[in-house]
Design an enzyme around this catalytic site. Structure first.
Site, PDB file in Angstrom:
ATOM      1  N   GLY A 244       0.815  -1.203   0.000  1.00  0.00           N
ATOM      2  CA  GLY A 244       0.000   0.000   0.000  1.00  0.00           C
ATOM      3  C   GLY A 244       0.848   1.252   0.000  1.00  0.00           C
ATOM      4  O   GLY A 244       0.328   2.363   0.008  1.00  0.00           O
ATOM      5  N   GLU A 285       5.315  -5.901   0.422  1.00  0.00           N
ATOM      6  CA  GLU A 285       5.309  -6.161  -1.025  1.00  0.00           C
ATOM      7  C   GLU A 285       5.081  -4.891  -1.841  1.00  0.00           C
ATOM      8  O   GLU A 285       4.069  -4.759  -2.526  1.00  0.00           O
ATOM      9  CB  GLU A 285       4.182  -7.150  -1.350  1.00  0.00           C
ATOM     10  CG  GLU A 285       4.264  -8.449  -0.606  1.00  0.00           C
ATOM     11  CD  GLU A 285       2.948  -9.235  -0.660  1.00  0.00           C
ATOM     12  OE1 GLU A 285       1.985  -8.770  -1.304  1.00  0.00           O
ATOM     13  OE2 GLU A 285       2.899 -10.308  -0.059  1.00  0.00           O
ATOM     14  N   PRO A 286       5.996  -3.939  -1.795  1.00  0.00           N
ATOM     15  CA  PRO A 286       5.788  -2.731  -2.596  1.00  0.00           C
ATOM     16  C   PRO A 286       6.016  -2.994  -4.076  1.00  0.00           C
ATOM     17  O   PRO A 286       6.875  -3.792  -4.443  1.00  0.00           O
ATOM     18  CB  PRO A 286       6.841  -1.759  -2.058  1.00  0.00           C
ATOM     19  CG  PRO A 286       7.911  -2.630  -1.501  1.00  0.00           C
ATOM     20  CD  PRO A 286       7.272  -3.918  -1.076  1.00  0.00           C
ATOM     21  N   ARG A 288       4.624  -0.317  -7.086  1.00  0.00           N
ATOM     22  CA  ARG A 288       4.767   0.976  -7.770  1.00  0.00           C
ATOM     23  C   ARG A 288       5.640   1.973  -7.029  1.00  0.00           C
ATOM     24  O   ARG A 288       6.291   2.813  -7.656  1.00  0.00           O
ATOM     25  CB  ARG A 288       3.398   1.566  -8.055  1.00  0.00           C
ATOM     26  CG  ARG A 288       2.742   2.244  -6.877  1.00  0.00           C
ATOM     27  CD  ARG A 288       1.336   2.672  -7.193  1.00  0.00           C
ATOM     28  NE  ARG A 288       0.444   1.537  -7.140  1.00  0.00           N
ATOM     29  CZ  ARG A 288      -0.659   1.430  -7.874  1.00  0.00           C
ATOM     30  NH1 ARG A 288      -1.000   2.382  -8.700  1.00  0.00           N
ATOM     31  NH2 ARG A 288      -1.442   0.386  -7.744  1.00  0.00           N
ATOM     32  N   ARG A 324      -3.315   2.862 -17.996  1.00  0.00           N
ATOM     33  CA  ARG A 324      -3.895   3.321 -16.730  1.00  0.00           C
ATOM     34  C   ARG A 324      -4.888   4.466 -16.884  1.00  0.00           C
ATOM     35  O   ARG A 324      -5.940   4.442 -16.246  1.00  0.00           O
ATOM     36  CB  ARG A 324      -2.789   3.691 -15.730  1.00  0.00           C
ATOM     37  CG  ARG A 324      -1.826   2.524 -15.425  1.00  0.00           C
ATOM     38  CD  ARG A 324      -0.881   2.806 -14.284  1.00  0.00           C
ATOM     39  NE  ARG A 324      -1.548   2.770 -13.010  1.00  0.00           N
ATOM     40  CZ  ARG A 324      -1.927   3.827 -12.330  1.00  0.00           C
ATOM     41  NH1 ARG A 324      -1.624   5.028 -12.773  1.00  0.00           N
ATOM     42  NH2 ARG A 324      -2.571   3.704 -11.196  1.00  0.00           N
ATOM     43  N   TYR A 328      -8.384   3.295 -15.470  1.00  0.00           N
ATOM     44  CA  TYR A 328      -8.762   3.792 -14.135  1.00  0.00           C
ATOM     45  C   TYR A 328      -9.010   5.295 -14.128  1.00  0.00           C
ATOM     46  O   TYR A 328      -9.138   5.878 -13.062  1.00  0.00           O
ATOM     47  CB  TYR A 328      -7.638   3.533 -13.115  1.00  0.00           C
ATOM     48  CG  TYR A 328      -6.982   2.192 -13.177  1.00  0.00           C
ATOM     49  CD1 TYR A 328      -7.678   1.040 -12.848  1.00  0.00           C
ATOM     50  CD2 TYR A 328      -5.636   2.079 -13.545  1.00  0.00           C
ATOM     51  CE1 TYR A 328      -7.054  -0.196 -12.885  1.00  0.00           C
ATOM     52  CE2 TYR A 328      -5.013   0.849 -13.573  1.00  0.00           C
ATOM     53  CZ  TYR A 328      -5.725  -0.285 -13.248  1.00  0.00           C
ATOM     54  OH  TYR A 328      -5.101  -1.497 -13.277  1.00  0.00           O
ATOM     55  N   CYS A 355      -7.567   2.831 -32.220  1.00  0.00           N
ATOM     56  CA  CYS A 355      -8.971   3.038 -32.596  1.00  0.00           C
ATOM     57  C   CYS A 355      -9.914   2.734 -31.449  1.00  0.00           C
ATOM     58  O   CYS A 355     -10.635   1.733 -31.465  1.00  0.00           O
ATOM     59  CB  CYS A 355      -9.311   2.175 -33.811  1.00  0.00           C
ATOM     60  SG  CYS A 355      -8.438   2.770 -35.235  1.00  0.00           S
ATOM     61  N   GLU A 356      -9.876   3.571 -30.452  1.00  0.00           N
ATOM     62  CA  GLU A 356     -10.759   3.482 -29.284  1.00  0.00           C
ATOM     63  C   GLU A 356     -10.958   4.905 -28.792  1.00  0.00           C
ATOM     64  O   GLU A 356      -9.983   5.638 -28.623  1.00  0.00           O
ATOM     65  CB  GLU A 356     -10.072   2.718 -28.134  1.00  0.00           C
ATOM     66  CG  GLU A 356      -9.773   1.276 -28.375  1.00  0.00           C
ATOM     67  CD  GLU A 356     -10.964   0.355 -28.129  1.00  0.00           C
ATOM     68  OE1 GLU A 356     -11.947   0.767 -27.477  1.00  0.00           O
ATOM     69  OE2 GLU A 356     -10.897  -0.779 -28.625  1.00  0.00           O
ATOM     70  N   TYR A 384       3.242  -0.614 -13.948  1.00  0.00           N
ATOM     71  CA  TYR A 384       1.978  -0.926 -14.623  1.00  0.00           C
ATOM     72  C   TYR A 384       1.835  -0.194 -15.959  1.00  0.00           C
ATOM     73  O   TYR A 384       0.743   0.192 -16.354  1.00  0.00           O
ATOM     74  CB  TYR A 384       0.782  -0.622 -13.693  1.00  0.00           C
ATOM     75  CG  TYR A 384       0.903  -1.286 -12.344  1.00  0.00           C
ATOM     76  CD1 TYR A 384       0.866  -2.666 -12.235  1.00  0.00           C
ATOM     77  CD2 TYR A 384       1.074  -0.534 -11.171  1.00  0.00           C
ATOM     78  CE1 TYR A 384       0.998  -3.292 -10.999  1.00  0.00           C
ATOM     79  CE2 TYR A 384       1.202  -1.144  -9.935  1.00  0.00           C
ATOM     80  CZ  TYR A 384       1.161  -2.530  -9.856  1.00  0.00           C
ATOM     81  OH  TYR A 384       1.288  -3.151  -8.634  1.00  0.00           O
TER      82      TYR A 384
HETATM   83  N1  LLP Z   1       1.018  -7.360  -3.270  1.00  0.00           N
HETATM   84  C1  LLP Z   1      -0.195  -7.791  -3.653  1.00  0.00           C
HETATM   85  C2  LLP Z   1      -0.732  -9.025  -3.067  1.00  0.00           C
HETATM   86  C3  LLP Z   1      -0.928  -7.059  -4.602  1.00  0.00           C
HETATM   87  O1  LLP Z   1      -2.132  -7.484  -4.958  1.00  0.00           O
HETATM   88  C4  LLP Z   1      -0.368  -5.874  -5.160  1.00  0.00           C
HETATM   89  C5  LLP Z   1      -1.080  -5.145  -6.197  1.00  0.00           C
HETATM   90  C6  LLP Z   1       0.907  -5.475  -4.734  1.00  0.00           C
HETATM   91  C7  LLP Z   1       1.569  -6.236  -3.782  1.00  0.00           C
HETATM   92  C8  LLP Z   1       1.606  -4.251  -5.277  1.00  0.00           C
HETATM   93  O2  LLP Z   1       0.868  -3.079  -5.138  1.00  0.00           O
HETATM   94  P1  LLP Z   1       1.556  -1.640  -5.382  1.00  0.00           P
HETATM   95  O3  LLP Z   1       2.626  -1.475  -4.335  1.00  0.00           O
HETATM   96  O4  LLP Z   1       2.151  -1.637  -6.727  1.00  0.00           O
HETATM   97  O5  LLP Z   1       0.458  -0.651  -5.247  1.00  0.00           O
HETATM   98  N2  LLP Z   1      -2.702  -2.211 -12.341  1.00  0.00           N
HETATM   99  C9  LLP Z   1      -3.071  -1.415 -11.183  1.00  0.00           C
HETATM  100  C10 LLP Z   1      -2.547  -1.982  -9.921  1.00  0.00           C
HETATM  101  C11 LLP Z   1      -3.052  -3.347  -9.587  1.00  0.00           C
HETATM  102  C12 LLP Z   1      -2.407  -3.784  -8.314  1.00  0.00           C
HETATM  103  C13 LLP Z   1      -2.830  -5.120  -7.881  1.00  0.00           C
HETATM  104  N3  LLP Z   1      -2.116  -5.624  -6.776  1.00  0.00           N
HETATM  105  C14 LLP Z   1      -2.595   0.014 -11.399  1.00  0.00           C
HETATM  106  O6  LLP Z   1      -2.023   0.290 -12.446  1.00  0.00           O
HETATM  107  O7  LLP Z   1      -2.800   0.878 -10.536  1.00  0.00           O
END
Ligand code: LLP
Length: 426
Positions: A244, A285-286, A288, A324, A328, A355-356, A384
């Site tokens: 998060g 688990e970072p 992004r 993205r 989103y 073409c969207e 992402y």
């Molecule tokens: N660990 C788990 C179990 C997760 O489901 C996720 C993200 C992460 C770690 C890494 O999250 P982060 O630190 O990157 O926020 N495609 C979307 C994001 C989908 C994330 C899904 N899970 C976007 O572009 O925002």
């Protein structure tokens, strides 16, 4: 145009540079669209989270899904990072890049028998069990190999992360994890099993947490539940508090708290639960926050056009390089590569050739009027972006360049047209 301040992306002599390298020169060499990443930015982001967790033994398990480029994975593995994977393909990537199996954890609600077998045979740190049926499957595969599978239950703590619903993962309304009472009922058979080695618990409440408070609450809950499991005979090595850790994209009305505050909140939650004195390895688990701001997507302006109601800037990058915004309605800052001075400001949509109607990179954005042929840099494209790219409209994937110290290296080539149909039969 709001862009997050960064020491890595600066105008020098009227031109955008990335860690001192001219973006224009790199784009001239490799063409556009093109991703450019700063290794220095990734290292700094890693060190900030590492420091934030220095109060406890910890392992940063980088979420490979954010950006699985081998050069980036290798860089992180060399820093000591682990990997959080979600597929057999990501396992192959992580191993190829040099992550040691005992630093790899495997999340995801739908792992296949083949993927589970590969993970068990590799001997990864933990498979995160997300359902009772998955527990059965892991047990029978481990049994057939004649080994013990290392697992951790992914608990769904039912804590509201107060983030975008698409990236919210720890509520009972989401498909992720197992409710605590169900984990409790699975515990006795798991502890008795000769094919399962329960090494810990894990959770993930969501991405982009605006405040660390929900993470503190969930960490406390997880810590308390871990103690309960340990009283019942579980011998835990680790606790994974998910992630998060937010990334600033530049349009936030309130700035995100820094990693140090997230670290303090996690510590508060774990301390309150009483688990800290057991010296478990704490995983996070970072994704992004490590790589997102390290990346630029470079695109060339093909031309401008206007309708009665709208101004469009048409570029050669599209939703196939960065989905993205389309998916989103996400905000990504756009910086002209040539420093804008005394230019008229227009309000326009930055769109691509696909073409969207949903193919936009920025909507109703105030920007200095771009000139055809000019380059734009889209920020926040380290996470992402390439990873969610597609070849829709038979577009070839964009190449990637990594800037690291005194080297600017092509770390993934632009494929040829032939690669678009190399696996087809007709
Ligand atoms: N660990 C788990 C179990 C997760 O489901 C996720 C993200 C992460 C770690 C890494 O999250 P982060 O630190 O990157 O926020 N495609 C979307 C994001 C989908 C994330 C899904 N899970 C976007 O572009 O925002």
């Amino acid at each position: 145009m709001m862009a997050p301040p960064s020491p890595h992306f600066q105008y020098e002599g009227g031109e955008l540079t990335i860690d001192g390298y001219s973006v224009r020169a790199i784009a001239e060499e490799y063409g556009t669209p093109l991703y450019i990443y700063s290794a220095a930015s990734i290292r700094k982001a890693y060190e900030a989270i590492d420091r934030a967790l220095s109060f406890t033994p910890h392992l940063i398990a980088y979420a490979v899904k954010a950006n699985g480029n081998l050069a980036i994975l290798k860089l992180l593995a060399e820093l000591g990072s682990g990997a959080d994977i979600v597929s057999g393909g990501e396992l192959a990537r992580a191993l190829r890049a040099g992550f040691s199996p005992d630093k790899i954890v495997y999340s995801g609600v739908g792992k296949t028998a083949r993927e589970l077998r590969e993970a068990i045979e590799t001997g990864i740190r933990a498979i995160h069990v997300e359902s009772a049926f998955e527990l059965d499957l892991i047990e029978s595969i481990a049994d057939s190999i004649g080994t013990k599978a290392r697992i951790a239950f992914r608990v769904n703590p039912n804590v509201d992360p107060q983030t975008h619903p698409y990236i919210s993962t720890g509520l009972h309304s989401s498909k992720f994890g197992i409710p605590i009472d169900e984990v409790e009922s699975l515990l006795p058979r798991t502890l008795k099993s000769s094919s399962l080695d329960l090494v810990g618990l894990t959770m993930h409440i969501g991405s982009q947490l605006g405040s660390p408070a929900p993470l503190a609450e969930a960490s406390e809950l997880l810590g308390r539940f871990a103690l309960k499991c340990m009283e019942r005979g579980a011998q835990f090595e680790s606790l994974d508090i998910g992630g998060g850790w937010p990334l600033a994209y530049g349009n936030e009305s309130d700035p995100y708290p820094p990693p140090s505050e997230f670290g303090r909140a996690i510590r508060r939650g774990l301390e309150a639960s009483g688990i800290l004195k057991h010296d478990l390895l704490i995983l996070t688990e970072p994704g992004r926050s490590l790589v997102g701001d390290a990346g630029l997507l470079i695109t060339e302006v093909l031309g401008l056009k206007a309708s009665a109601t709208k101004q469009f800037v048409i570029a050669d990058a599209s939703m196939t390089e960065l989905i993205r915004p389309a998916l989103y309605d996400a905000y990504h800052a756009v910086m002209p590569v040539c420093e804008p001075r005394d230019r008229e400001t227009i309000i326009a949509d930055l769109v691509g050739p696909v073409c969207e109607s949903g193919d936009f990179l920025a909507r109703n954005r105030a920007m200095p009027r771009p000139k055809p042929g000019e380059l734009l840099a889209i920020r926040g494209a380290g996470a992402y972006a390439r990873e969610m790219a597609s070849t829709y409209n038979a577009r070839v994937l964009a190449p990637e360049v990594l800037i690291d110290g005194d080297k600017a290296r092509l770390v993934r080539k632009r494929p040829t047209y032939d690669s678009l149909f190399e696996n087809e039969v007709f």
